[in-house]
Design a protein around this motif. Structure first.
Motif, PDB file in Angstrom:
ATOM      1  N   ALA A  11       0.639  -1.149  -0.060  1.00  0.00           N
ATOM      2  CA  ALA A  11       0.202   0.025  -0.038  1.00  0.00           C
ATOM      3  C   ALA A  11       0.764   1.251  -0.123  1.00  0.00           C
ATOM      4  CB  ALA A  11      -0.442   0.331   1.371  1.00  0.00           C
ATOM      5  N   PRO A  12       0.196   2.202  -0.737  1.00  0.00           N
ATOM      6  CA  PRO A  12       1.264   3.444  -0.763  1.00  0.00           C
ATOM      7  C   PRO A  12       0.792   4.159   0.715  1.00  0.00           C
ATOM      8  CG  PRO A  12      -0.935   3.712  -2.202  1.00  0.00           C
ATOM      9  CD  PRO A  12      -0.357   2.560  -1.305  1.00  0.00           C
ATOM     10  N   VAL A  13       1.884   4.821   1.164  1.00  0.00           N
ATOM     11  CA  VAL A  13       0.918   5.159   2.815  1.00  0.00           C
ATOM     12  C   VAL A  13       2.807   6.143   3.412  1.00  0.00           C
ATOM     13  CG1 VAL A  13       1.067   4.807   5.132  1.00  0.00           C
ATOM     14  CG2 VAL A  13       0.215   3.083   3.200  1.00  0.00           C
ATOM     15  N   THR A  14       2.676   6.937   4.123  1.00  0.00           N
ATOM     16  CA  THR A  14       3.573   7.910   3.802  1.00  0.00           C
ATOM     17  C   THR A  14       3.781   7.760   5.131  1.00  0.00           C
ATOM     18  OG1 THR A  14       4.370   8.997   2.014  1.00  0.00           O
ATOM     19  CG2 THR A  14       4.935   9.579   3.960  1.00  0.00           C
ATOM     20  N   PHE A  15       4.511   6.991   6.814  1.00  0.00           N
ATOM     21  CA  PHE A  15       4.765   7.610   7.973  1.00  0.00           C
ATOM     22  C   PHE A  15       5.520   8.280   8.168  1.00  0.00           C
ATOM     23  CE2 PHE A  15       3.126   2.846   7.822  1.00  0.00           C
ATOM     24  CZ  PHE A  15       1.956   3.043   8.078  1.00  0.00           C
ATOM     25  N   CYS A  48       4.637  -3.213   2.046  1.00  0.00           N
ATOM     26  CA  CYS A  48       3.336  -4.790   2.870  1.00  0.00           C
ATOM     27  C   CYS A  48       3.269  -4.162   3.776  1.00  0.00           C
ATOM     28  CB  CYS A  48       4.468  -6.373   2.381  1.00  0.00           C
ATOM     29  SG  CYS A  48       5.437  -6.880   3.712  1.00  0.00           S
ATOM     30  N   ARG A  49       2.223  -5.734   4.302  1.00  0.00           N
ATOM     31  CA  ARG A  49       1.775  -5.835   5.608  1.00  0.00           C
ATOM     32  C   ARG A  49       2.808  -5.662   6.875  1.00  0.00           C
ATOM     33  NH1 ARG A  49      -2.830  -9.894   8.847  1.00  0.00           N
ATOM     34  NH2 ARG A  49      -2.828  -9.144  10.456  1.00  0.00           N
ATOM     35  N   TYR A  50       3.827  -6.307   6.696  1.00  0.00           N
ATOM     36  CA  TYR A  50       4.842  -6.706   7.722  1.00  0.00           C
ATOM     37  C   TYR A  50       5.513  -5.557   7.932  1.00  0.00           C
ATOM     38  CZ  TYR A  50       2.979 -10.663   8.313  1.00  0.00           C
ATOM     39  OH  TYR A  50       2.376 -12.390   8.390  1.00  0.00           O
ATOM     40  N   CYS A  51       6.238  -5.320   6.612  1.00  0.00           N
ATOM     41  CA  CYS A  51       7.083  -3.826   6.887  1.00  0.00           C
ATOM     42  C   CYS A  51       6.781  -2.545   7.439  1.00  0.00           C
ATOM     43  CB  CYS A  51       7.824  -3.469   5.234  1.00  0.00           C
ATOM     44  SG  CYS A  51       9.251  -5.285   4.620  1.00  0.00           S
ATOM     45  N   GLY A  52       5.526  -2.483   6.123  1.00  0.00           N
ATOM     46  CA  GLY A  52       4.609  -1.518   6.969  1.00  0.00           C
ATOM     47  C   GLY A  52       4.176  -0.995   8.511  1.00  0.00           C
ATOM     48  N   LEU A  53       3.612  -2.194   9.216  1.00  0.00           N
ATOM     49  CA  LEU A  53       3.592  -2.470  10.902  1.00  0.00           C
ATOM     50  C   LEU A  53       5.061  -1.577  11.292  1.00  0.00           C
ATOM     51  CD1 LEU A  53       1.192  -5.213  11.038  1.00  0.00           C
ATOM     52  CD2 LEU A  53       1.077  -2.607  11.657  1.00  0.00           C
ATOM     53  N   ALA A  54       6.079  -2.757  10.838  1.00  0.00           N
ATOM     54  CA  ALA A  54       7.451  -2.336  11.281  1.00  0.00           C
ATOM     55  C   ALA A  54       7.888  -0.830  11.846  1.00  0.00           C
ATOM     56  CB  ALA A  54       8.538  -3.182  10.612  1.00  0.00           C
ATOM     57  N   VAL A  55       7.521  -0.225  10.454  1.00  0.00           N
ATOM     58  CA  VAL A  55       7.800   1.431   9.869  1.00  0.00           C
ATOM     59  C   VAL A  55       6.782   2.515  10.926  1.00  0.00           C
ATOM     60  CG1 VAL A  55       8.142   3.161   8.344  1.00  0.00           C
ATOM     61  CG2 VAL A  55       8.999   0.862   8.150  1.00  0.00           C
ATOM     62  N   LYS A  89      -3.937   1.318   6.772  1.00  0.00           N
ATOM     63  CA  LYS A  89      -3.824   0.658   4.670  1.00  0.00           C
ATOM     64  C   LYS A  89      -2.955  -0.515   5.387  1.00  0.00           C
ATOM     65  CE  LYS A  89      -3.875   4.364   1.734  1.00  0.00           C
ATOM     66  NZ  LYS A  89      -3.743   5.723   1.441  1.00  0.00           N
ATOM     67  N   VAL A  90      -2.233  -0.264   6.101  1.00  0.00           N
ATOM     68  CA  VAL A  90      -0.714  -1.671   5.190  1.00  0.00           C
ATOM     69  C   VAL A  90      -1.451  -2.951   6.439  1.00  0.00           C
ATOM     70  CG1 VAL A  90       0.815  -0.606   4.801  1.00  0.00           C
ATOM     71  CG2 VAL A  90       0.418  -0.930   7.672  1.00  0.00           C
ATOM     72  N   ALA A  91      -2.221  -2.638   7.377  1.00  0.00           N
ATOM     73  CA  ALA A  91      -2.881  -3.133   8.144  1.00  0.00           C
ATOM     74  C   ALA A  91      -3.314  -4.669   8.004  1.00  0.00           C
ATOM     75  CB  ALA A  91      -3.063  -3.110  10.560  1.00  0.00           C
TER      76      ALA A  91
END
Length: 132
Positions: free
Chosen positions: A15-19, A39-46, A81-83
């Motif tokens: 998903a295109p997201v900017t944290f 991806c889900r895991y990398c997005g949650l980590a970030v 969006k990532v979860a």
């Protein structure tokens, strides 16, 4: 058209997201960001890393007292969006990929986030006690 790959591991879906992260300094501020797709895991980590650092380091300045909570709230909204993505899988079109990040413990299970979230309340309580 290819499905977006995670910028870190190359898995799909992403998903295109900017944290964002905020660091309040006494005289100035620092704004950090990490732009997806994730991806889900990398997005949650970030998300967890950047939000925990904001909770600890984002309170030290007058404007930061307003900006930091907004930064944390925006990250919380974008987290979904990532979860809500399915588990990451390698792309089926031969594009390179690696192992997704380990998201680690949930945000409020991290000591840095717990201490950071408690800081504004501790400072407020200290101000009340001193003024008694």
């Amino acid at each position: 058209m290819p499905v977006p790959q995670c910028r870190f591991c190359g898995c799909v879906p992403a998903a295109p997201v900017t944290f964002r992260s905020h660091r309040g300094l006494l005289v100035m501020m620092q704004f950090l960001s990490s732009e997806g797709p994730f991806c889900r895991y990398c997005g949650l980590a970030v998300f967890r890393d950047m939000t925990a650092k904001s909770l600890l380091l984002g309170w030290y300045g007058a404007l930061s007292l307003l900006i930091n909570p907004l930064t944390v709230l925006i990250n919380l909204v974008l987290r979904s969006k990532v979860a809500n993505l399915p588990d990451p899988v390698p792309p089926n079109d031969g594009r390179p990929y690696g192992r997704p990040f380990d998201p680690g413990p949930p945000l409020m299970s991290r000591p840095i986030a717990i201490i950071g979230a408690a800081l504004p309340f501790l400072v407020l309580a200290l101000m009340v006690i001193v003024n008694l």
